[in-house]
Design a protein around this motif. Structure first.
Motif, mmCIF file in Angstrom:
data_model
loop_
_atom_site.group_PDB
_atom_site.id
_atom_site.type_symbol
_atom_site.label_atom_id
_atom_site.label_comp_id
_atom_site.label_asym_id
_atom_site.label_seq_id
_atom_site.Cartn_x
_atom_site.Cartn_y
_atom_site.Cartn_z
ATOM 1 N N ASN A 60 0.884 -1.265 -0.290
ATOM 2 C CA ASN A 60 -0.107 -0.485 0.547
ATOM 3 C C ASN A 60 0.584 1.102 0.150
ATOM 4 O O ASN A 60 0.997 2.318 0.313
ATOM 5 C CB ASN A 60 -0.938 0.254 0.979
ATOM 6 C CG ASN A 60 -1.769 -1.432 1.467
ATOM 7 O OD1 ASN A 60 -2.917 -1.233 -0.069
ATOM 8 N ND2 ASN A 60 -1.975 -1.990 2.233
ATOM 9 N N THR A 61 2.145 1.136 -0.986
ATOM 10 C CA THR A 61 3.473 2.176 -1.062
ATOM 11 C C THR A 61 3.338 2.496 -2.244
ATOM 12 O O THR A 61 3.528 1.689 -2.634
ATOM 13 C CB THR A 61 3.928 1.580 -0.401
ATOM 14 O OG1 THR A 61 4.503 1.458 1.453
ATOM 15 C CG2 THR A 61 4.990 3.685 -0.474
ATOM 16 N N ALA A 86 -2.922 9.499 0.313
ATOM 17 C CA ALA A 86 -3.621 9.810 2.075
ATOM 18 C C ALA A 86 -5.386 9.368 1.809
ATOM 19 O O ALA A 86 -5.452 8.785 3.702
ATOM 20 C CB ALA A 86 -2.959 10.854 2.389
ATOM 21 N N GLU A 87 -5.900 10.123 1.128
ATOM 22 C CA GLU A 87 -7.141 9.675 1.264
ATOM 23 C C GLU A 87 -7.515 8.062 0.952
ATOM 24 O O GLU A 87 -8.199 7.897 1.582
ATOM 25 C CB GLU A 87 -7.633 11.089 0.155
ATOM 26 C CG GLU A 87 -8.352 12.531 1.223
ATOM 27 C CD GLU A 87 -8.624 13.127 -0.484
ATOM 28 O OE1 GLU A 87 -8.878 12.701 -1.076
ATOM 29 O OE2 GLU A 87 -8.396 14.286 0.011
ATOM 30 N N ARG A 88 -6.644 7.578 0.251
ATOM 31 C CA ARG A 88 -7.231 6.831 0.214
ATOM 32 C C ARG A 88 -6.134 5.444 0.595
ATOM 33 O O ARG A 88 -6.052 4.368 -0.052
ATOM 34 C CB ARG A 88 -6.347 6.268 -1.602
ATOM 35 C CG ARG A 88 -7.547 7.332 -2.810
ATOM 36 C CD ARG A 88 -7.291 7.091 -4.122
ATOM 37 N NE ARG A 88 -7.607 7.881 -4.483
ATOM 38 C CZ ARG A 88 -7.748 8.020 -6.114
ATOM 39 N NH1 ARG A 88 -7.210 6.894 -7.194
ATOM 40 N NH2 ARG A 88 -8.728 8.725 -6.781
ATOM 41 N N GLY A 89 -5.425 6.299 1.631
ATOM 42 C CA GLY A 89 -4.803 4.695 1.895
ATOM 43 C C GLY A 89 -3.425 4.838 2.211
ATOM 44 O O GLY A 89 -3.242 3.205 2.282
ATOM 45 N N LEU A 90 -3.161 4.930 1.181
ATOM 46 C CA LEU A 90 -1.463 4.574 0.545
ATOM 47 C C LEU A 90 -0.328 5.940 1.274
ATOM 48 O O LEU A 90 -0.831 7.189 1.069
ATOM 49 C CB LEU A 90 -1.841 4.894 -0.822
ATOM 50 C CG LEU A 90 -2.670 4.386 -2.256
ATOM 51 C CD1 LEU A 90 -2.656 4.490 -3.210
ATOM 52 C CD2 LEU A 90 -2.191 2.556 -1.407
ATOM 53 N N THR A 91 0.565 5.575 1.504
ATOM 54 C CA THR A 91 1.748 5.870 1.854
ATOM 55 C C THR A 91 2.894 6.397 0.583
ATOM 56 O O THR A 91 2.807 5.519 -0.998
ATOM 57 C CB THR A 91 2.288 4.916 2.391
ATOM 58 O OG1 THR A 91 1.779 5.100 3.972
ATOM 59 C CG2 THR A 91 3.405 6.161 2.875
ATOM 60 N N GLN B 103 -3.463 15.608 10.758
ATOM 61 C CA GLN B 103 -2.099 14.869 10.122
ATOM 62 C C GLN B 103 -1.104 14.365 11.050
ATOM 63 O O GLN B 103 -0.367 13.652 10.109
ATOM 64 C CB GLN B 103 -2.266 15.724 8.765
ATOM 65 C CG GLN B 103 -3.041 15.689 8.292
ATOM 66 C CD GLN B 103 -3.625 14.502 7.283
ATOM 67 O OE1 GLN B 103 -2.304 14.081 7.439
ATOM 68 N NE2 GLN B 103 -4.613 14.873 6.126
ATOM 69 N N ARG B 106 -1.081 10.932 12.292
ATOM 70 C CA ARG B 106 -1.584 10.117 11.834
ATOM 71 C C ARG B 106 -0.376 9.357 10.934
ATOM 72 O O ARG B 106 -0.467 8.747 11.083
ATOM 73 C CB ARG B 106 -2.276 10.832 10.743
ATOM 74 C CG ARG B 106 -3.247 9.508 9.636
ATOM 75 C CD ARG B 106 -4.052 9.912 8.316
ATOM 76 N NE ARG B 106 -3.665 10.616 7.746
ATOM 77 C CZ ARG B 106 -2.525 10.046 6.898
ATOM 78 N NH1 ARG B 106 -2.980 9.084 6.639
ATOM 79 N NH2 ARG B 106 -1.854 10.576 5.697
ATOM 80 N N VAL B 110 2.094 6.471 10.820
ATOM 81 C CA VAL B 110 2.649 5.530 9.349
ATOM 82 C C VAL B 110 3.645 5.317 9.649
ATOM 83 O O VAL B 110 4.680 3.624 9.315
ATOM 84 C CB VAL B 110 2.498 6.106 8.752
ATOM 85 C CG1 VAL B 110 2.634 6.171 7.158
ATOM 86 C CG2 VAL B 110 0.784 6.428 8.340
#
Lengths: 342, 342
Positions: A60-61, A86-91, B103, B106, B110
DNA sequence: CGATTCCATGGAATCGATTCCACAGGCTCA
DNA sequence: TGAGCCTGTGGAATCGATTCCATGGAATCG
């Protein structure tokens, strides 16, 4: 650091159940979930992303490879990509090539080693071996610049259409003798923008002699050098710079030479900066739709990661006329070719 | 993707030997090393950083947490940190708090989940619970701002000394009625800079009435608002902005009001931007030593990671006088207190 | 009521690299 | 010649989370 095993023990369940409870697997009793959640909170448990990703084969990166993080355009691009991701849960892992092909290759390897799910790259120079290999090996999207690697989607701005509008604007304002501080011809954007200027001037019956074009490298200093060179080659009444930093350099030189920008000389460039509206005179720009580019790139990359067909996209540009090109009606009359514009 | 097992098989050795050959363990025969190296190259083998890090409990990755990546000061900071880190074989994960405490929290999580070896953070606002927990749990260094968490090293600029020099400069140029576009008082830099102005003015026998101080949030818009407010409160002959973006805003307002900067009004701020020398008039700044900050932060963090004592460091600032404060000799004569300065 | 399904759960294998431990073979030295 | 050492190698455990598979018990159905 507490592990899932610790949490499971504290909650009186097996690691398997603890794992299910932490995720949103439905196959867990409310009571077990409750106990695990509480135990995790008490132990300050943080999931180990390394272990999880090793097992799931998903990080997820995504990697974001930029040629120059200090260029406000790329900074903004990074900001927008990171925000949407970030909104989609990706780093997002940002790599800065720092204008060196070698650094770019180094970072591509770093990203691959970190098992990123995909890469968004603004490539520089000619497509390197490493770039080709990477683009072939994992989901990749090129943004802003097109390195010409077939099969890999490209998200670009409509440079040609945008430049047409800008040239039309200048011609309409009576400018006839236009100089270009071009971008590096090793980049697709540098080439496209220069070609579009040439073509559109020809459309207006105007010539762009070679002496009126100087190639820079998208950096401020090269804008300075290029503009000095342009001023030595006969009279101009307008300068188009292929990016914002070179326009800054051009503005410095024009000021130093006592040339009135917006009157004696028009100045315009590609890529807006927040404080371009501030400079005296405010600079006319051809702005790229940065959120649009970021969104399209992420969408395309996500599709590719999910194994779907990933589209290439061309995003429209937006002309923002400001004082640096002078007012219509000044100097020569509006071109009679007005009606011919698209 | 080829794994180490594949490489070992191709080279005709065990995974153990392959691993040793890939690293620089001395306990491998030259012949085996050669075979493994070749096999790795042929297969395009890339080490899996996830698996390695899971086993070694070391990621060679550090987190960099910034309040606003689009602020040129932080962009430059990120650039310098990344550059030095890369030279040392460290990967940097950049987190953008985007001016929101939520943020920031958060991103701290992460980073912790990704098992970074340490964190360099420019904290914002009051120290959150998450920030305290993180700073306690893994190697952490604060940079630029001090959230006041004891036991965690802090790398800051000498704001007080720098502001003293700036105020002295203004007073020497005859400025007496100074307004301040202050930084947010929730940040240590905002507080320190304002206090230093007050103290140094007092040292010169000058007063800083409350109406001459307006608090901003380090963003351009707040500089606009603050300056408009300041102009409504009696005559000023100088404005000090606590950062570069707010100074930009101030400049906009002064221009709009037809106030001659560098003559009617002096303008100065903290943090240089490459093109501040460009603006008309060029802006006087109190510049931070960004490479110095980055280097000190990384050194301190590295020490901490290695289990050694990690020092706090104060880095000197550098006054760069430009045209925006006018020339010496203009207006009132040089202050008689000149000799009293440190 | 017996047979079947369903559900929550735990044991154990797995992801890919590292590293402890054991061992084979070649060496040195008495 | 035999005891001891050194060197290079492989087997197997390990890091921490996920997930396949099996199981036991409850619920459902004819």
């Amino acid at each position: 650091m507490a592990t899932l095993r610790d949490v499971a023990k504290a909650a009186g369940v097996s690691p398997a159940t603890a794992s299910r409870a932490m995720g949103d697997s439905p196959a867990v009793s409310p009571e077990a979930r409750e106990r695990v959640t509480r135990a995790a909170a008490e132990l300050g448990y943080q999931i180990n992303a390394l272990a999880r990703s090793l097992r799931t084969q998903r990080t997820n990166t995504i990697g974001l490879l930029l040629p120059d993080v200090r260029n406000p355009f790329f900074t903004e691009l990074a900001y927008q990509v990171d925000k949407i991701a970030a909104e989609r849960g990706l780093t997002v892992m940002i790599g800065n090539a720092d204008e060196q092909a070698e650094q770019q290759d180094r970072y591509l390897d770093v990203l691959a080693r970190h098992q990123v799910d995909g890469i968004i790259a603004v490539p520089q120079g000619a497509a390197s071996q490493v770039l080709r290999r990477t683009a072939g090996a994992l989901p990749t999207v090129f943004m802003d610049r097109d390195p010409g690697i077939p099969g890999t989607p490209t998200i670009t701005s409509d440079n040609r259409g945008g430049i047409f509008a800008l040239v039309d604007h200048l011609v309409r304002l009576g400018r006839r003798h236009i100089g270009v501080v071009a971008g590096p011809q090793s980049t697709s954007t540098g080439r496209e923008r220069l070609l579009a200027v040439t073509d559109r001037l020809a459309h207006h019956g105007l010539d762009l002699p070679p002496a009126h074009v100087v190639e820079g490298d998208f950096q401020l200093d090269s804008g300075v050098a290029a503009t000095e060179q342009l001023l030595g080659h006969g009279p101009l009444d307008a300068i188009i710079a292929a990016d914002n930093l070179m326009a800054m350099g051009a503005l410095m030189v024009l000021r130093r030479n006592g040339i009135q920008v917006g009157h004696d000389m028009a100045l315009a460039c590609v890529d807006d900066i927040e404080w371009f509206a501030l400079v005296e005179p405010a600079i006319t720009v051809l702005a790229q739709d940065i959120p649009g580019l970021a969104l399209a790139a992420l969408d395309s990359l996500t599709r590719q990661i999910n194994g779907d067909a990933a589209p290439s996209v061309v995003v429209p540009m937006h002309l923002i006329p400001r004082a640096s090109c002078g007012e219509a009606g000044r100097g020569m009359p509006t071109t009679p070719k007005e009606g011919a514009h698209g």
